[in-house]
Scaffold this motif. Sequence first.
Motif, mmCIF file in Angstrom:
data_model
loop_
_atom_site.group_PDB
_atom_site.id
_atom_site.type_symbol
_atom_site.label_atom_id
_atom_site.label_comp_id
_atom_site.label_asym_id
_atom_site.label_seq_id
_atom_site.Cartn_x
_atom_site.Cartn_y
_atom_site.Cartn_z
ATOM 1 N N ILE A 43 63.552 31.981 43.337
ATOM 2 C CA ILE A 43 62.463 32.714 43.989
ATOM 3 C C ILE A 43 61.251 32.646 43.066
ATOM 4 O O ILE A 43 61.320 33.037 41.908
ATOM 5 N N LEU A 44 60.151 32.137 43.603
ATOM 6 C CA LEU A 44 58.926 31.973 42.830
ATOM 7 C C LEU A 44 57.958 33.104 43.116
ATOM 8 O O LEU A 44 57.833 33.559 44.253
ATOM 9 N N SER A 45 57.270 33.547 42.078
ATOM 10 C CA SER A 45 56.250 34.585 42.243
ATOM 11 C C SER A 45 55.122 34.324 41.251
ATOM 12 O O SER A 45 55.272 33.562 40.297
ATOM 13 N N LEU A 46 53.998 34.961 41.501
ATOM 14 C CA LEU A 46 52.840 34.809 40.625
ATOM 15 C C LEU A 46 53.067 35.555 39.313
ATOM 16 O O LEU A 46 53.662 36.630 39.305
ATOM 17 N N THR A 47 52.555 34.990 38.239
ATOM 18 C CA THR A 47 52.601 35.685 36.948
ATOM 19 C C THR A 47 51.451 36.683 36.887
ATOM 20 O O THR A 47 50.498 36.613 37.675
ATOM 21 N N ALA A 48 51.539 37.598 35.943
ATOM 22 C CA ALA A 48 50.451 38.566 35.739
ATOM 23 C C ALA A 48 49.156 37.834 35.402
ATOM 24 O O ALA A 48 48.080 38.215 35.883
ATOM 25 N N ALA A 49 49.243 36.758 34.604
ATOM 26 C CA ALA A 49 48.045 35.989 34.247
ATOM 27 C C ALA A 49 47.395 35.380 35.482
ATOM 28 O O ALA A 49 46.166 35.355 35.605
ATOM 29 N N CYS A 50 48.211 34.911 36.406
ATOM 30 C CA CYS A 50 47.681 34.329 37.632
ATOM 31 C C CYS A 50 47.006 35.397 38.482
ATOM 32 O O CYS A 50 45.918 35.183 39.026
ATOM 33 N N ARG A 51 47.638 36.556 38.590
ATOM 34 C CA ARG A 51 47.034 37.649 39.367
ATOM 35 C C ARG A 51 45.684 38.054 38.769
ATOM 36 O O ARG A 51 44.725 38.316 39.496
ATOM 37 N N GLU A 52 45.611 38.091 37.452
ATOM 38 C CA GLU A 52 44.345 38.416 36.787
ATOM 39 C C GLU A 52 43.298 37.353 37.078
ATOM 40 O O GLU A 52 42.130 37.673 37.312
ATOM 41 N N MET A 53 43.695 36.080 37.075
ATOM 42 C CA MET A 53 42.782 34.980 37.355
ATOM 43 C C MET A 53 42.238 35.092 38.787
ATOM 44 O O MET A 53 41.035 34.941 39.026
ATOM 45 N N ILE A 54 43.110 35.398 39.736
ATOM 46 C CA ILE A 54 42.699 35.548 41.135
ATOM 47 C C ILE A 54 41.735 36.719 41.281
ATOM 48 O O ILE A 54 40.688 36.608 41.931
ATOM 49 N N THR A 55 42.060 37.840 40.648
ATOM 50 C CA THR A 55 41.213 39.031 40.716
ATOM 51 C C THR A 55 39.844 38.757 40.102
ATOM 52 O O THR A 55 38.809 39.130 40.673
ATOM 53 N N ALA A 56 39.830 38.106 38.944
ATOM 54 C CA ALA A 56 38.555 37.793 38.275
ATOM 55 C C ALA A 56 37.722 36.838 39.128
ATOM 56 O O ALA A 56 36.497 36.993 39.220
ATOM 57 N N GLY A 57 38.370 35.880 39.751
ATOM 58 C CA GLY A 57 37.650 34.941 40.604
ATOM 59 C C GLY A 57 37.012 35.626 41.796
ATOM 60 O O GLY A 57 35.851 35.371 42.144
ATOM 61 N N ARG A 58 37.752 36.517 42.418
ATOM 62 C CA ARG A 58 37.206 37.262 43.564
ATOM 63 C C ARG A 58 36.041 38.139 43.129
ATOM 64 O O ARG A 58 35.035 38.260 43.825
ATOM 65 N N ALA A 59 36.185 38.772 41.966
ATOM 66 C CA ALA A 59 35.112 39.636 41.462
ATOM 67 C C ALA A 59 33.853 38.813 41.186
ATOM 68 O O ALA A 59 32.737 39.254 41.501
ATOM 69 N N ALA A 60 34.012 37.630 40.625
ATOM 70 C CA ALA A 60 32.854 36.769 40.343
ATOM 71 C C ALA A 60 32.156 36.353 41.639
ATOM 72 O O ALA A 60 30.921 36.364 41.722
ATOM 73 N N ARG A 61 32.937 35.994 42.655
ATOM 74 C CA ARG A 61 32.343 35.595 43.934
ATOM 75 C C ARG A 61 31.636 36.770 44.596
ATOM 76 O O ARG A 61 30.523 36.635 45.115
ATOM 77 N N GLN A 62 32.275 37.934 44.569
ATOM 78 C CA GLN A 62 31.648 39.110 45.183
ATOM 79 C C GLN A 62 30.382 39.502 44.435
ATOM 80 O O GLN A 62 29.381 39.873 45.056
ATOM 81 N N ASP A 63 30.399 39.420 43.117
ATOM 82 C CA ASP A 63 29.213 39.751 42.321
ATOM 83 C C ASP A 63 28.071 38.801 42.648
ATOM 84 O O ASP A 63 26.931 39.228 42.807
ATOM 85 N N TRP A 64 28.365 37.502 42.766
ATOM 86 C CA TRP A 64 27.319 36.535 43.116
ATOM 87 C C TRP A 64 26.728 36.873 44.480
ATOM 88 O O TRP A 64 25.502 36.897 44.657
#
Length: 153
Positions: free
Chosen positions: A102-123
Amino acid sequence: MDDDQTHKDDPEAGRALTIAAELRVVVSRLIRRLREQADVGDLTSSQKSVLLHLEREGPATVTMLARAQNMRPQSMGAIVSTLEVAGLVDGAPDPGDGRQTILSLTAACREMITAGRAARQDWLFRAIQTNLDQREEEQLADAIELLKRLAAS
């Protein structure tokens, strides 16, 4: 009668066709600009798609991911392997079938996704504040409701 002739004979249909074409182009440009705001490294579109699937749908096996992405399990296995090496997904034995992982996202990946969304929303926030006046912001809010209806149709 072909579609072009129908649109010439029906001004409302012709206008809707023009709006559809312009909307497609504008939405594509906006998506491209948003993608530029959050660099996710050297991930391929297939790798990004797998990560987003795991985020949206939760943990899955390689077979489930392959089925969801319409590809062979062997091809998906190669994608998953690259993501594991990059530290973006983790595997754990399936409690119901020890042969499966069973595959799942790592905490680092979740942080990367969250940071990416925040950057797009900020722009987007800054672009709205910088380029639109209050009346235009209200028009944009109204247009968003229309876009939601189109997306749901």
